[in-house]
Design a protein around this motif. Structure first.
Motif, short mmCIF file in Angstrom:
data_model
loop_
_atom_site.label_atom_id
_atom_site.label_comp_id
_atom_site.label_asym_id
_atom_site.label_seq_id
_atom_site.Cartn_x
_atom_site.Cartn_y
_atom_site.Cartn_z
N LYS A 37 -78.23 12.57 16.25
CA LYS A 37 -79.13 12.81 15.11
C LYS A 37 -79.26 11.57 14.22
O LYS A 37 -79.12 11.62 13.00
N LEU A 38 -79.58 10.44 14.86
CA LEU A 38 -79.77 9.20 14.14
C LEU A 38 -81.06 9.28 13.32
O LEU A 38 -82.04 9.88 13.75
N PRO A 39 -81.09 8.66 12.15
CA PRO A 39 -82.23 8.83 11.25
C PRO A 39 -83.47 8.01 11.64
O PRO A 39 -83.36 6.88 12.10
N SER A 40 -84.61 8.62 11.45
CA SER A 40 -85.89 7.94 11.63
C SER A 40 -86.93 8.72 10.82
O SER A 40 -86.58 9.54 9.98
N THR A 41 -88.19 8.41 11.08
CA THR A 41 -89.31 9.14 10.49
C THR A 41 -90.30 9.42 11.60
O THR A 41 -90.20 8.83 12.69
N VAL A 42 -91.28 10.25 11.34
CA VAL A 42 -92.32 10.50 12.32
C VAL A 42 -92.99 9.17 12.68
O VAL A 42 -93.14 8.85 13.87
N LEU A 43 -93.36 8.40 11.68
CA LEU A 43 -94.01 7.11 11.93
C LEU A 43 -93.09 6.18 12.72
O LEU A 43 -93.53 5.52 13.67
N GLY A 44 -91.82 6.12 12.38
CA GLY A 44 -90.88 5.26 13.08
C GLY A 44 -90.77 5.62 14.55
O GLY A 44 -90.75 4.74 15.42
N LEU A 45 -90.72 6.89 14.85
CA LEU A 45 -90.62 7.35 16.24
C LEU A 45 -91.87 7.00 17.03
O LEU A 45 -91.78 6.52 18.17
N LEU A 46 -93.03 7.23 16.45
CA LEU A 46 -94.28 6.98 17.16
C LEU A 46 -94.53 5.49 17.33
O LEU A 46 -95.02 5.05 18.37
N PHE A 47 -94.17 4.70 16.32
CA PHE A 47 -94.29 3.25 16.46
C PHE A 47 -93.34 2.75 17.54
O PHE A 47 -93.70 1.90 18.35
N HIS A 48 -92.11 3.28 17.55
CA HIS A 48 -91.15 2.85 18.57
C HIS A 48 -91.67 3.15 19.98
O HIS A 48 -91.55 2.31 20.87
N ALA A 49 -92.25 4.32 20.16
CA ALA A 49 -92.80 4.67 21.49
C ALA A 49 -93.83 3.64 21.92
O ALA A 49 -93.85 3.20 23.07
N ALA A 50 -94.68 3.23 20.98
CA ALA A 50 -95.75 2.28 21.30
C ALA A 50 -95.20 0.89 21.59
O ALA A 50 -95.55 0.27 22.60
N GLU A 51 -94.31 0.40 20.75
CA GLU A 51 -93.78 -0.95 20.98
C GLU A 51 -92.87 -0.98 22.19
O GLU A 51 -92.81 -1.96 22.91
N HIS A 52 -92.20 0.11 22.46
CA HIS A 52 -91.33 0.19 23.63
C HIS A 52 -92.16 0.12 24.92
O HIS A 52 -91.77 -0.53 25.88
N SER A 53 -93.31 0.77 24.90
CA SER A 53 -94.18 0.70 26.08
C SER A 53 -94.67 -0.73 26.30
O SER A 53 -94.70 -1.21 27.43
N GLN A 54 -94.99 -1.44 25.23
CA GLN A 54 -95.42 -2.82 25.36
C GLN A 54 -94.31 -3.70 25.93
O GLN A 54 -94.55 -4.55 26.78
N ARG A 55 -93.09 -3.47 25.48
CA ARG A 55 -91.94 -4.24 25.98
C ARG A 55 -91.78 -4.03 27.48
O ARG A 55 -91.57 -4.98 28.23
N HIS A 56 -91.88 -2.79 27.91
CA HIS A 56 -91.70 -2.50 29.34
C HIS A 56 -92.88 -3.00 30.18
O HIS A 56 -92.69 -3.37 31.34
N VAL A 57 -94.07 -3.03 29.62
CA VAL A 57 -95.19 -3.61 30.36
C VAL A 57 -94.90 -5.09 30.64
O VAL A 57 -95.15 -5.58 31.74
N GLY A 58 -94.35 -5.79 29.67
CA GLY A 58 -94.01 -7.19 29.87
C GLY A 58 -92.97 -7.37 30.97
O GLY A 58 -93.09 -8.27 31.82
N GLN A 59 -91.96 -6.53 30.96
CA GLN A 59 -90.94 -6.63 32.00
C GLN A 59 -91.53 -6.27 33.36
O GLN A 59 -91.23 -6.92 34.37
N LEU A 60 -92.36 -5.24 33.40
CA LEU A 60 -93.01 -4.82 34.64
C LEU A 60 -93.88 -5.95 35.18
O LEU A 60 -93.88 -6.20 36.38
N LEU A 61 -94.61 -6.64 34.31
CA LEU A 61 -95.48 -7.74 34.73
C LEU A 61 -94.68 -8.80 35.48
O LEU A 61 -95.10 -9.25 36.54
N VAL A 62 -93.55 -9.18 34.94
CA VAL A 62 -92.74 -10.22 35.58
C VAL A 62 -92.25 -9.74 36.94
O VAL A 62 -92.39 -10.44 37.95
N THR A 63 -91.71 -8.54 36.98
CA THR A 63 -91.19 -8.00 38.25
C THR A 63 -92.31 -7.89 39.28
O THR A 63 -92.16 -8.34 40.43
#
Length: 178
Positions: free
Chosen positions: A140-166
């Motif tokens: 139950k680590l603290p966040s906000t609705v906005l924090g969670l949704l922003f994290h989902a978006a930036e996390h997808s971008q991070r993995h796209v970059g890793q996927l691109l290299v692979t």
């Protein structure tokens, strides 16, 4: 779900607002739309036989696709104030596990579908809701609705970059082999 400017050579964040999505969620909407576009750009002609192959003991393309989809789903669940279901835990446990029943096309379609679900969810949110506190995971680590949704978006971008290299290295290896 497309922004008003449809010029595909322009990144989503420069195409204008996505209709119906609150202003504070525009960057997150643009990021997941960009992630989806880049998946289809980067995985053109990607050899299916390399879907689960790891490079230097790093994640496979299949893992990245599953994980990106799962993260969008899980962060949206937390944003709604809910706990993960057994089905979500099972999905998480199986991210990256080679599965001959999963194709590249299906994994990409799964991400697109989850992105569309997320963008529809964005449309129903108010700015007041975005500021509401939420918790993440069993701890139950603290966040906000906005924090969670922003994290989902930036996390997808991070993995796209890793996927691109692979994907790029694997495609180049195939070219050298054949």
């Amino acid at each position: 779900m497309e922004p008003t400017n449809h010029n595909e050579s322009i990144e989503y964040w420069l195409r204008g607002p996505v209709k119906g999505i609150p202003i504070l969620l525009q960057p997150a909407a643009h990021a997941v739309l960009q992630s989806n576009k880049e998946l289809y750009d980067y995985l053109v002609d990607f050899p299916e036989e390399f879907l689960w192959q790891k490079l230097e003991n790093r994640a496979s393309v299949g893992f990245h696709l599953q994980h990106m989809t799962g993260v969008l789903d899980r962060m949206m669940t937390y944003a709604k104030g809910a706990a993960l279901t057994e089905t979500q835990f099972e999905y998480l446990k199986n991210e990256g596990v080679p599965n001959d029943n999963l194709s590249l096309k299906n994994l990409m379609a799964d991400f697109t579908k989850q992105m569309e679900i997320m963008l529809r969810y964005f449309k129903g949110l108010s700015e007041d809701t975005l500021r509401e506190p939420r918790t993440v995971g069993r701890k139950k680590l603290p966040s906000t609705v906005l924090g969670l949704l922003f994290h989902a978006a930036e996390h997808s971008q991070r993995h796209v970059g890793q996927l691109l290299v692979t994907a790029s290295v694997l495609k180049s290896q195939r070219t050298r082999i054949y």
